[in-house]
Write a protein that holds these residues in place. Structure first.
Motif, PDB file in Angstrom:
ATOM      1  N   TYR A  28      61.740  47.333  15.875  1.00  0.00           N
ATOM      2  CA  TYR A  28      61.767  46.643  14.715  1.00  0.00           C
ATOM      3  C   TYR A  28      61.245  47.175  13.639  1.00  0.00           C
ATOM      4  O   TYR A  28      60.467  48.054  13.585  1.00  0.00           O
ATOM      5  CB  TYR A  28      61.198  45.413  14.860  1.00  0.00           C
ATOM      6  N   PHE A  29      61.704  47.033  12.461  1.00  0.00           N
ATOM      7  CA  PHE A  29      61.169  47.596  11.108  1.00  0.00           C
ATOM      8  C   PHE A  29      60.813  46.387  10.219  1.00  0.00           C
ATOM      9  O   PHE A  29      61.540  45.426  10.100  1.00  0.00           O
ATOM     10  CB  PHE A  29      62.306  48.397  10.196  1.00  0.00           C
ATOM     11  N   VAL A  30      59.687  46.233   9.886  1.00  0.00           N
ATOM     12  CA  VAL A  30      59.032  45.358   8.995  1.00  0.00           C
ATOM     13  C   VAL A  30      58.931  45.692   7.400  1.00  0.00           C
ATOM     14  O   VAL A  30      58.085  46.717   7.585  1.00  0.00           O
ATOM     15  CB  VAL A  30      57.860  44.689   9.535  1.00  0.00           C
ATOM     16  N   ALA A  31      59.358  45.086   6.706  1.00  0.00           N
ATOM     17  CA  ALA A  31      58.872  45.484   5.221  1.00  0.00           C
ATOM     18  C   ALA A  31      58.663  44.268   4.378  1.00  0.00           C
ATOM     19  O   ALA A  31      59.186  43.119   4.649  1.00  0.00           O
ATOM     20  CB  ALA A  31      60.257  45.865   4.555  1.00  0.00           C
ATOM     21  N   GLY A  32      57.404  44.227   3.594  1.00  0.00           N
ATOM     22  CA  GLY A  32      56.985  43.384   2.849  1.00  0.00           C
ATOM     23  C   GLY A  32      57.638  43.289   1.336  1.00  0.00           C
ATOM     24  O   GLY A  32      57.844  44.568   0.908  1.00  0.00           O
ATOM     25  N   SER A  33      57.407  42.232   0.675  1.00  0.00           N
ATOM     26  CA  SER A  33      57.631  42.318  -0.742  1.00  0.00           C
ATOM     27  C   SER A  33      56.540  42.655  -1.579  1.00  0.00           C
ATOM     28  O   SER A  33      55.666  41.726  -1.997  1.00  0.00           O
ATOM     29  CB  SER A  33      58.458  41.121  -1.225  1.00  0.00           C
ATOM     30  N   PHE A  34      55.971  43.840  -1.730  1.00  0.00           N
ATOM     31  CA  PHE A  34      54.953  44.050  -2.504  1.00  0.00           C
ATOM     32  C   PHE A  34      55.004  43.616  -3.959  1.00  0.00           C
ATOM     33  O   PHE A  34      55.936  44.094  -4.587  1.00  0.00           O
ATOM     34  CB  PHE A  34      54.787  45.614  -2.434  1.00  0.00           C
ATOM     35  N   MET A  35      53.858  42.911  -4.447  1.00  0.00           N
ATOM     36  CA  MET A  35      53.676  42.637  -5.716  1.00  0.00           C
ATOM     37  C   MET A  35      54.985  41.447  -6.291  1.00  0.00           C
ATOM     38  O   MET A  35      55.419  41.775  -7.417  1.00  0.00           O
ATOM     39  CB  MET A  35      53.373  43.566  -6.720  1.00  0.00           C
ATOM     40  N   ARG A  36      55.551  40.747  -5.468  1.00  0.00           N
ATOM     41  CA  ARG A  36      56.570  39.877  -5.556  1.00  0.00           C
ATOM     42  C   ARG A  36      56.373  38.600  -5.483  1.00  0.00           C
ATOM     43  O   ARG A  36      55.498  38.370  -4.493  1.00  0.00           O
ATOM     44  CB  ARG A  36      57.951  40.233  -4.897  1.00  0.00           C
ATOM     45  N   ILE A  37      56.880  37.453  -6.086  1.00  0.00           N
ATOM     46  CA  ILE A  37      56.864  36.256  -5.874  1.00  0.00           C
ATOM     47  C   ILE A  37      58.159  35.563  -5.586  1.00  0.00           C
ATOM     48  O   ILE A  37      58.966  35.936  -6.478  1.00  0.00           O
ATOM     49  CB  ILE A  37      55.969  35.300  -6.918  1.00  0.00           C
ATOM     50  N   PRO A  38      58.268  34.867  -4.518  1.00  0.00           N
ATOM     51  CA  PRO A  38      57.309  34.608  -3.421  1.00  0.00           C
ATOM     52  C   PRO A  38      57.278  35.891  -2.431  1.00  0.00           C
ATOM     53  O   PRO A  38      57.827  36.875  -2.620  1.00  0.00           O
ATOM     54  CB  PRO A  38      58.136  33.401  -2.565  1.00  0.00           C
ATOM     55  N   LYS A  39      55.956  35.715  -1.908  1.00  0.00           N
ATOM     56  CA  LYS A  39      55.566  36.817  -0.889  1.00  0.00           C
ATOM     57  C   LYS A  39      56.482  36.689   0.061  1.00  0.00           C
ATOM     58  O   LYS A  39      56.799  35.593   1.033  1.00  0.00           O
ATOM     59  CB  LYS A  39      54.335  36.786  -0.240  1.00  0.00           C
ATOM     60  N   THR A  40      57.241  37.792   0.662  1.00  0.00           N
ATOM     61  CA  THR A  40      58.303  37.551   1.890  1.00  0.00           C
ATOM     62  C   THR A  40      58.048  39.090   2.684  1.00  0.00           C
ATOM     63  O   THR A  40      57.678  40.066   2.317  1.00  0.00           O
ATOM     64  CB  THR A  40      59.632  37.737   1.472  1.00  0.00           C
ATOM     65  N   PHE A  41      58.577  38.707   3.905  1.00  0.00           N
ATOM     66  CA  PHE A  41      58.578  39.820   4.857  1.00  0.00           C
ATOM     67  C   PHE A  41      60.016  39.836   5.506  1.00  0.00           C
ATOM     68  O   PHE A  41      60.317  38.520   6.156  1.00  0.00           O
ATOM     69  CB  PHE A  41      57.332  39.577   5.875  1.00  0.00           C
ATOM     70  N   SER A  42      60.546  40.789   5.705  1.00  0.00           N
ATOM     71  CA  SER A  42      61.813  41.034   6.232  1.00  0.00           C
ATOM     72  C   SER A  42      61.752  41.876   7.645  1.00  0.00           C
ATOM     73  O   SER A  42      61.254  42.937   7.676  1.00  0.00           O
ATOM     74  CB  SER A  42      62.863  41.668   5.482  1.00  0.00           C
TER      75      SER A  42
END
Length: 167
Positions: A28-42
């Protein structure tokens, strides 16, 4: 029983990391939304297709995190009102977490049956977790749950350090 490993880099500003199997292949590959609103992870599988999504609800009195697996919301992590220690609850139909999930040592049950177990790996550089999957149909949900709990912990740590600087 399948074993997976989540290893996060300590100084990673782009919030990207992988989940590996016992042969150290990326699963699996996990990527977060750096410095974005709303905070998300894909969370994407080996074919780079999104299989899970974590979202922190914005503009809410207390933090809430929602976890979707294959396009359906499967659980929510909510902070409760407490004066001394942070209290969170996990709301999920048929899914129960037993153990110390704040210290990343817990078991995941579905309708009373053990489907997975999570433990923190010690003496590693960064946060590392061993995930044992008993029921492979629940694999993506368990991985998403671990990432969501880790996100909650990071959010709580960030809130604590913000209050330290303002006093």
């Amino acid at each position: 029983m399948k074993q997976l490993y989540i290893k996060q880099k300590v100084f990673s500003f782009n919030e990207k990391f992988t989940v590996k199997d016992q042969q150290e292949k990326d699963v699996y590959f996990v990527a977060g939304s750096f410095m974005r609103i709303p905070k998300t992870f894909s969370i994407k599988d080996a074919r780079e297709e999104e299989v899970a999504h974590i979202t922190k609800k914005t503009f809410s009195f207390l933090p809430k995190f929602f976890v979707e697996v294959n396009g359906q919301e499967v659980l929510a992590i909510k902070k409760g009102i407490s004066f001394f220690k942070a209290r969170y609850s996990i709301d999920a139909a048929g899914i129960e977490v037993r153990g110390n999930w704040w210290d990343m040592r817990f078991q995941v049950y579905q309708h009373g049956e053990l489907v997975g177990e999570v433990s923190k790996e010690w003496f590693t550089w960064g946060d590392s977790y061993k995930v044992q999957v008993v029921n492979e149909e629940m694999e993506t949900t368990i991985i998403a749950l671990v990432v969501a709990i880790d996100c909650v912990k990071a959010d709580e740590k960030g809130a604590a350090s913000a209050t330290t600087f303002t006093n």
